[in-house]
Motif scaffolding. Structure first.
Motif, PDB file in Angstrom:
ATOM      1  N   PRO A  33       0.828  -1.211   0.000  1.00 33.13           N
ATOM      2  CA  PRO A  33       0.000   0.000   0.000  1.00 33.13           C
ATOM      3  C   PRO A  33       0.863   1.264   0.000  1.00 33.13           C
ATOM      4  O   PRO A  33       1.890   1.320   0.690  1.00 33.13           O
ATOM      5  N   LEU A  34       0.444   2.266  -0.762  1.00 30.71           N
ATOM      6  CA  LEU A  34       1.163   3.535  -0.852  1.00 30.71           C
ATOM      7  C   LEU A  34       0.276   4.654  -0.332  1.00 30.71           C
ATOM      8  O   LEU A  34      -0.797   4.924  -0.892  1.00 30.71           O
ATOM      9  N   TYR A  35       0.713   5.290   0.747  1.00 37.88           N
ATOM     10  CA  TYR A  35       0.012   6.454   1.286  1.00 37.88           C
ATOM     11  C   TYR A  35       0.815   7.697   0.941  1.00 37.88           C
ATOM     12  O   TYR A  35       2.045   7.708   1.067  1.00 37.88           O
ATOM     13  N   THR A  36       0.123   8.732   0.529  1.00 36.00           N
ATOM     14  CA  THR A  36       0.763   9.985   0.146  1.00 36.00           C
ATOM     15  C   THR A  36       0.368  11.070   1.125  1.00 36.00           C
ATOM     16  O   THR A  36      -0.810  11.437   1.206  1.00 36.00           O
ATOM     17  N   LEU A  37       1.331  11.561   1.902  1.00 41.33           N
ATOM     18  CA  LEU A  37       1.094  12.633   2.870  1.00 41.33           C
ATOM     19  C   LEU A  37       1.503  13.954   2.217  1.00 41.33           C
ATOM     20  O   LEU A  37       2.693  14.234   2.046  1.00 41.33           O
ATOM     21  N   ILE A  38       0.529  14.748   1.819  1.00 41.38           N
ATOM     22  CA  ILE A  38       0.800  16.035   1.175  1.00 41.38           C
ATOM     23  C   ILE A  38       1.156  17.045   2.258  1.00 41.38           C
ATOM     24  O   ILE A  38       0.347  17.334   3.143  1.00 41.38           O
ATOM     25  N   THR A  39       2.361  17.589   2.173  1.00 44.00           N
ATOM     26  CA  THR A  39       2.918  18.383   3.280  1.00 44.00           C
ATOM     27  C   THR A  39       2.758  19.892   3.089  1.00 44.00           C
ATOM     28  O   THR A  39       3.507  20.677   3.672  1.00 44.00           O
ATOM     29  N   ASP A  40       1.788  20.290   2.274  1.00 43.54           N
ATOM     30  CA  ASP A  40       1.457  21.705   2.120  1.00 43.54           C
ATOM     31  C   ASP A  40      -0.058  21.866   2.180  1.00 43.54           C
ATOM     32  O   ASP A  40      -0.799  20.885   2.343  1.00 43.54           O
ATOM     33  N   TYR A  41      -0.499  23.092   2.014  1.00 45.72           N
ATOM     34  CA  TYR A  41      -1.920  23.402   2.066  1.00 45.72           C
ATOM     35  C   TYR A  41      -2.457  23.643   0.654  1.00 45.72           C
ATOM     36  O   TYR A  41      -3.360  24.425   0.432  1.00 45.72           O
ATOM     37  N   ASP A  42      -1.870  22.921  -0.274  1.00 46.93           N
ATOM     38  CA  ASP A  42      -2.256  22.954  -1.671  1.00 46.93           C
ATOM     39  C   ASP A  42      -2.112  21.535  -2.218  1.00 46.93           C
ATOM     40  O   ASP A  42      -1.514  20.671  -1.569  1.00 46.93           O
ATOM     41  N   ALA A  43      -2.650  21.296  -3.401  1.00 44.11           N
ATOM     42  CA  ALA A  43      -2.595  19.955  -3.997  1.00 44.11           C
ATOM     43  C   ALA A  43      -2.066  20.060  -5.422  1.00 44.11           C
ATOM     44  O   ALA A  43      -2.820  20.082  -6.388  1.00 44.11           O
ATOM     45  N   HIS A  44      -0.748  20.156  -5.541  1.00 42.64           N
ATOM     46  CA  HIS A  44      -0.136  20.213  -6.861  1.00 42.64           C
ATOM     47  C   HIS A  44      -0.274  18.864  -7.559  1.00 42.64           C
ATOM     48  O   HIS A  44      -0.259  17.802  -6.921  1.00 42.64           O
ATOM     49  N   GLY A  45      -0.395  18.909  -8.875  1.00 40.51           N
ATOM     50  CA  GLY A  45      -0.626  17.694  -9.634  1.00 40.51           C
ATOM     51  C   GLY A  45       0.454  16.646  -9.514  1.00 40.51           C
ATOM     52  O   GLY A  45       0.189  15.448  -9.683  1.00 40.51           O
ATOM     53  N   THR A  46       1.696  17.061  -9.210  1.00 39.71           N
ATOM     54  CA  THR A  46       2.786  16.087  -9.129  1.00 39.71           C
ATOM     55  C   THR A  46       2.624  15.109  -7.965  1.00 39.71           C
ATOM     56  O   THR A  46       3.299  14.081  -7.928  1.00 39.71           O
ATOM     57  N   TRP A  47       1.736  15.432  -7.013  1.00 44.66           N
ATOM     58  CA  TRP A  47       1.478  14.513  -5.908  1.00 44.66           C
ATOM     59  C   TRP A  47       0.586  13.348  -6.335  1.00 44.66           C
ATOM     60  O   TRP A  47       0.511  12.331  -5.639  1.00 44.66           O
ATOM     61  N   THR A  48      -0.150  13.496  -7.417  1.00 46.47           N
ATOM     62  CA  THR A  48      -1.237  12.583  -7.714  1.00 46.47           C
ATOM     63  C   THR A  48      -0.809  11.422  -8.602  1.00 46.47           C
ATOM     64  O   THR A  48       0.030  11.569  -9.484  1.00 46.47           O
TER      65      THR A  48
END
Length: 371
Positions: free
Chosen positions: A131-146
């Motif tokens: 399983p892969l969990y992605t913790l986004i460490t800012d208050y935005d959702a840039h496409g490179t996280w997805t």
């Protein structure tokens, strides 16, 4: 019984991503001592010579050409890393990632930076069954996280969740957990004892930080603050920027008993406790640490892109204000010299924090998802 293993992958582009990984790791172990965690800055780990050079080049770009970063951030805002880019990253810098994972045998992988996230996502497409969990460490959702291979997104706010769903990510794959901070930031300390520890006086105190890479010496507003040095205590944290620290220590403006110029320190949590105001660049991690302490914040020189969005969120939420002029400094330095007003404002922020944020929520969420 074999202990559950969590592998947390980050990168050294700024300190916030890795700090979030360590905070989550400590939180998980405090909730369940039977969990084993390992934090790795993947690029530096796999390429101990080339990795730091890339980070150094990125740092120079942030310092010298921030507008370029902003342009690239906006241009790629809704785009995930394409398969050719993922392949290139894997072949050039991350080709041994699969061996690392095979050796450590994690039950779960958490990525706190988009690059290792993309690398692991590619491995999952090729058959990796973790399983892969992605913790986004800012208050935005840039496409490179997805990526479609992400099992679960752990995000800071409902606004970030909404941005992801607008791009087609199922709401069931997103959980609002807040960004984890180290448990030290949830402790409170006796102010007088801290003042004695750091050789400080019982004066209104301002903590000035420049993010993981330290303060830039050329900022006129930072120098302007020294005009208050007879009535306000100033603590400048320059991080690992030793050249800036040397310049400041040699500058008569900073040579005063009420001014401290500190290098790298692991005691920011204590410095926030004894301070009445935090002046900082709006990195996601620093802002969340300030939020956890309920300290009012002034933000300066956000890097175009995610730091601008971080700044917008905290200003809109009432936890901070943009530092745009000397008038802003005059306003807030006056507030912290009025004891009742200063204490009342911080109490209001603490109440708001308690309603909006729990530092262990992210760790609890990961633990529940593992069961």
């Amino acid at each position: 019984m074999r202990k559950k293993r969590v592998l947390l992958l980050s990168e050294g582009f700024g300190s916030g991503h890795t700090q979030a990984a360590y905070a989550l790791a400590v939180g998980l172990r405090s909730l369940d001592p039977h969990i084993q965690t390992r934090v790795i800055e993947l690029g530096n780990f796999l390429n101990p010579v080339i990795g730091p050079l890339i980070v150094s080049a990125y740092r120079r770009t942030v310092t010298k050409q921030p507008k370029l970063l902003g342009t690239l951030y906006r241009r790629q805002y809704k785009k995930s890393l394409n398969r050719f880019t993922q392949l290139a990253l894997h072949r050039l810098f991350y080709k041994h990632t699969e061996q690392v994972i095979a050796q450590l045998k994690p039950d779960l992988i958490v990525c706190t930076h988009p690059v290792p996230n993309a690398v692991v996502a590619r491995l999952k497409r090729l058959g990796l069954n973790v399983p892969l969990y992605t913790l986004i460490t800012d208050y935005d959702a840039h496409g490179t996280w997805t990526s479609s291979e992400v099992t679960k997104y752990l995000v800071s706010t409902v606004e970030v969740k909404n941005k992801l769903t607008e791009r087609g990510t199922s709401a069931s794959r997103i959980q609002v957990t807040g960004i984890p901070v180290h448990p030290n930031f949830w402790q409170t300390y006796d102010r007088s004892e801290l003042q004695a520890q750091f050789d400080l006086k019982a004066l209104p105190t301002v903590l000035i930080m420049g993010g993981g890479w330290g303060i830039m010496y050329s900022d006129d507003l930072l120098s302007y603050m020294t005009r208050y040095r007879d009535s306000v205590q100033l603590i400048y944290c320059v991080g690992n920027n030793d050249k800036v620290r040397e310049k400041m220590l040699a500058d008569p403006n900073y040579q005063h008993p009420n001014i401290k110029v500190l290098g790298f320190t692991k005691e920011i949590n204590k410095l926030m406790d004894l301070s009445d105001l935090l002046i900082t660049k709006p990195g996601g991690m620093t802002c969340t640490e300030g939020l956890s302490k309920g300290i009012p914040m002034l933000f300066y020189e956000p890097i175009p892109g995610q730091e601008e969005v971080n700044c917008e969120y905290f200003v809109a939420s009432g936890f901070g204000e943009m530092l745009e002029s000397t008038e802003t400094i005059d306003k807030w330095f006056k507030i912290i010299q009025e004891p009742y007003t200063s204490v009342q404002h911080r109490m209001d922020l603490m109440n708001k924090r308690n309603q909006q944020y729990n530092p262990m929520e992210c760790s609890r969420a990961v633990l529940q998802l593992m069961q």
